[in-house]
Design a protein around this motif. Structure first.
Motif, PDB file in Angstrom:
ATOM      1  N   MET A  72       0.844  -1.189   0.000  1.00 28.24           N
ATOM      2  CA  MET A  72       0.000   0.000   0.000  1.00 28.24           C
ATOM      3  C   MET A  72       0.881   1.242   0.000  1.00 28.24           C
ATOM      4  SD  MET A  72      -2.905  -1.127   2.814  1.00 28.24           S
ATOM      5  CE  MET A  72      -4.175  -0.050   2.151  1.00 28.24           C
ATOM      6  N   THR A  73       0.327   2.355  -0.450  1.00 30.96           N
ATOM      7  CA  THR A  73       1.079   3.607  -0.411  1.00 30.96           C
ATOM      8  C   THR A  73       1.044   4.244   0.968  1.00 30.96           C
ATOM      9  OG1 THR A  73      -0.875   4.776  -1.207  1.00 30.96           O
ATOM     10  CG2 THR A  73       0.734   4.084  -2.851  1.00 30.96           C
ATOM     11  N   THR A 101       3.649  -4.070   3.348  1.00 34.19           N
ATOM     12  CA  THR A 101       4.768  -3.262   2.895  1.00 34.19           C
ATOM     13  C   THR A 101       4.234  -1.918   2.433  1.00 34.19           C
ATOM     14  OG1 THR A 101       6.090  -5.173   2.189  1.00 34.19           O
ATOM     15  CG2 THR A 101       6.611  -3.055   1.180  1.00 34.19           C
ATOM     16  N   ILE A 102       4.835  -0.828   2.915  1.00 37.76           N
ATOM     17  CA  ILE A 102       4.470   0.508   2.468  1.00 37.76           C
ATOM     18  C   ILE A 102       5.407   0.900   1.323  1.00 37.76           C
ATOM     19  CG2 ILE A 102       4.185   2.922   3.107  1.00 37.76           C
ATOM     20  CD1 ILE A 102       2.194   1.010   4.422  1.00 37.76           C
ATOM     21  N   ALA A 103       4.825   1.251   0.182  1.00 36.56           N
ATOM     22  CA  ALA A 103       5.609   1.620  -0.997  1.00 36.56           C
ATOM     23  C   ALA A 103       6.047   3.070  -0.871  1.00 36.56           C
ATOM     24  CB  ALA A 103       4.784   1.414  -2.258  1.00 36.56           C
ATOM     25  N   VAL A 124      -2.274  -2.232  -3.576  1.00 40.43           N
ATOM     26  CA  VAL A 124      -3.399  -1.310  -3.438  1.00 40.43           C
ATOM     27  C   VAL A 124      -2.986   0.118  -3.795  1.00 40.43           C
ATOM     28  CG1 VAL A 124      -5.125  -0.372  -1.855  1.00 40.43           C
ATOM     29  CG2 VAL A 124      -4.373  -2.747  -1.616  1.00 40.43           C
ATOM     30  N   GLY A 125      -3.711   0.714  -4.751  1.00 41.39           N
ATOM     31  CA  GLY A 125      -3.558   2.128  -5.030  1.00 41.39           C
ATOM     32  C   GLY A 125      -2.257   2.534  -5.690  1.00 41.39           C
ATOM     33  N   LEU A 126      -1.530   1.610  -6.270  1.00 42.51           N
ATOM     34  CA  LEU A 126      -0.289   1.907  -6.967  1.00 42.51           C
ATOM     35  C   LEU A 126      -0.501   1.748  -8.468  1.00 42.51           C
ATOM     36  CD1 LEU A 126       0.853   1.142  -4.048  1.00 42.51           C
ATOM     37  CD2 LEU A 126       2.936   0.520  -5.248  1.00 42.51           C
TER      38      LEU A 126
END
Length: 347
Positions: A72-73, A101-103, A124-126
């Protein structure tokens, strides 16, 4: 004729590097420069390379994974929390664990998944690049995208919502109330879902015989403060809009703030429609009319698709041809932030 399977040597030659370096990138090694990593991933995407060891590893494991990744961001907003809750519930039901994991940059999250030999990932959301997706595929890591920023390849499963229909329902609602000077606060170019919401909204206005001039299109960059600053001059104009649709509720709250600054009452002087149906929308004063997006369900559906994909890959009789794009229905919720235009502003 049978196509020749690309090898590490082919990838290395195209990337202008060595076979050990290519292998290191695909194992998630960190002692590789960003430029070299990009060259290798681009070469993998071009050649369609797939690791033989990844294929053999899948065949030796059980049909059901024990741990999958979630990328996820951010998790510091209500939308992300809802998506996370849906994924977590589906994982709990399936009896598996999730690693988050946070991107934070372009490739760091990818390296972590490769280094862990991830069994699969929900992203998600990338907007993963084709090179990043190819890198995961080369390592045998299946992925499912939730609300992708850009249109993914046809063979990469994704889950979203009916953004176009949501935007259309917002436009139809405001036109049906009798508004003629209607505007929109969008996030600006660059995201698939924003473009769909704007296009659906514009289509509804066109059907109603209404214009959407450039002077009533504001870019809010998904931000409450940015939307506030951008919409102030629009609402202060002599021929100001009597209704605004925001492509997210964070930007809709920027409209609320601007209206308060200018002494405009919602909905008596200005009708406002948002998009998402986060808890804050119900608590607003007045409660916000909005397009409800099934965010938690999007997360849970994506996790189930990922598990199905992993089982298919590991089964000798795996099913082919699964649906790669699912759009879950949005719903329009009328609350107290919209009303017919009043006084001299009425048509």
């Amino acid at each position: 004729m049978t196509a020749v399977r690309p090898t590490l040597e082919v990838v290395a030659r195209l990337a202008g590097t060595s076979v050990p370096t290519v292998s290191k990138v695909l194992r998630g090694g960190t002692d590789v420069s960003d430029a070299t990593r990009r060259h290798v991933l681009a070469a993998v995407a071009t050649t369609g390379y797939r690791s033989r060891s990844a294929s053999s590893r899948r065949s030796e494991t059980t049909a059901m994974p024990t741990l999958v990744d979630l990328v996820m961001t951010a998790v510091d907003n209500a939308w992300a929390t809802r998506a996370l809750s849906g994924i977590e519930q589906a994982a709990t039901d399936a009896g598996i664990g999730v690693v988050m994991t946070i991107a934070r940059d372009s490739d760091e999250w990818l390296t972590r998944l490769l280094r862990r030999h991830s069994e699969g990932a929900v992203i998600v959301g990338l907007g993963p690049s084709s090179a990043q997706i190819s890198g995961l595929a080369a390592a045998g890591i299946p992925v499912v995208l939730v609300d992708p920023v850009v249109r993914p390849p046809d063979d990469v499963p994704s889950v979203g919502s009916t953004n176009w229909e949501g935007g259309r329902s917002a436009g139809e609602h405001l036109a049906a109330l009798g508004h003629r000077r209607i505007g929109i606060v969008d996030a600006g170019p660059g995201t698939l879902y924003n473009a769909a919401r704007v296009d659906g909204f514009r289509s509804a206005l066109t059907t109603a015989g209404l214009d959407l001039p450039a002077s009533r299109i504001v870019h809010g960059d998904w931000s409450r403060p940015t939307a506030y600053e951008a919409v102030l001059p629009v609402l202060a104009a002599e021929e100001r809009p009597t209704a605004l649709f925001a492509c997210s509720e964070s930007m809709a709250f920027g409209i609320y703030d601007a209206a308060a600054t200018l002494g405009l009452r919602i909905p008596q002087d200005l009708s406002v429609v948002g998009f998402d149906d986060l808890p804050e929308a119900q608590w607003a004063t007045p409660p916000m009319t909005t397009v409800q997006q099934p965010t938690a369900e999007m997360g849970s559906v994506a996790l189930r698709i990922l598990l199905d994909t992993i089982r298919d890959q590991r089964s000798p009789r795996g099913r082919a041809g699964r649906t790669t794009r699912i759009e879950l229905a949005t719903h329009f919720l009328v609350r107290a932030s919209t009303a017919p235009p009043s006084g001299a502003e009425a048509p």
